[in-house]
Design a protein around this motif. Sequence first.
Motif, PDB file in Angstrom:
ATOM      1  N   UNK A 136      -3.857  -3.098   2.855  1.00 57.92           N
ATOM      2  CA  UNK A 136      -3.315  -4.425   3.146  1.00 57.92           C
ATOM      3  C   UNK A 136      -2.744  -5.130   1.919  1.00 57.92           C
ATOM      4  N   UNK A 137      -3.184  -4.725   0.694  1.00 59.07           N
ATOM      5  CA  UNK A 137      -2.775  -5.486  -0.490  1.00 59.07           C
ATOM      6  C   UNK A 137      -2.809  -4.601  -1.739  1.00 59.07           C
ATOM      7  N   UNK A 138      -1.871  -4.849  -2.630  1.00 61.07           N
ATOM      8  CA  UNK A 138      -1.865  -4.276  -3.977  1.00 61.07           C
ATOM      9  C   UNK A 138      -1.775  -5.460  -4.930  1.00 61.07           C
ATOM     10  N   UNK A 139      -2.560  -5.427  -6.003  1.00 63.59           N
ATOM     11  CA  UNK A 139      -2.602  -6.556  -6.931  1.00 63.59           C
ATOM     12  C   UNK A 139      -2.361  -6.059  -8.345  1.00 63.59           C
ATOM     13  N   UNK A 140      -1.422  -6.716  -9.031  1.00 66.83           N
ATOM     14  CA  UNK A 140      -1.228  -6.451 -10.453  1.00 66.83           C
ATOM     15  C   UNK A 140      -1.542  -7.729 -11.213  1.00 66.83           C
ATOM     16  N   UNK A 141      -1.965  -7.578 -12.460  1.00 66.77           N
ATOM     17  CA  UNK A 141      -2.385  -8.743 -13.235  1.00 66.77           C
ATOM     18  C   UNK A 141      -1.883  -8.659 -14.664  1.00 66.77           C
TER      19      UNK A 141
END
Length: 125
Positions: free
Chosen positions: A113-118
């Motif tokens: 549902x989601x990919x997160x980069x920081x």
Amino acid sequence: MSTSQDRPRFSPARRVPLGPSGDLLFLSGSLCVDEDARDNIELQTRRIFERIARVLDRHGASLSDIVKTTAFLADLADYDGFNRARVEIFMDAKEPPASTAIGAGSLLGVGTRVEIETVAFVPSR
């Protein structure tokens, strides 16, 4: 003998020196493909941030050092669930990170549902 084909195509994290004050740390996008979290945006978000915390720890940083997050959501209708988890994760942050959420459609794969980069600022210690 190692060839260029044997090398990873990306880095999980890339550190960029800023000078005596510290470094910027760019983390590649992180996913949660755990079967028990399939299609559960809040659980996937929490697990991704747990993984991000481990990468940050290896570089002498923590979630409180994150200055920017970018989330790619399979469906923007998941935003409320994603945001509930994100707000909970950064509840105790002195200053929560800047945040962007983008609809990514089916680019993430079935059940993801989601990919997160920081981006984090790692102060000199």
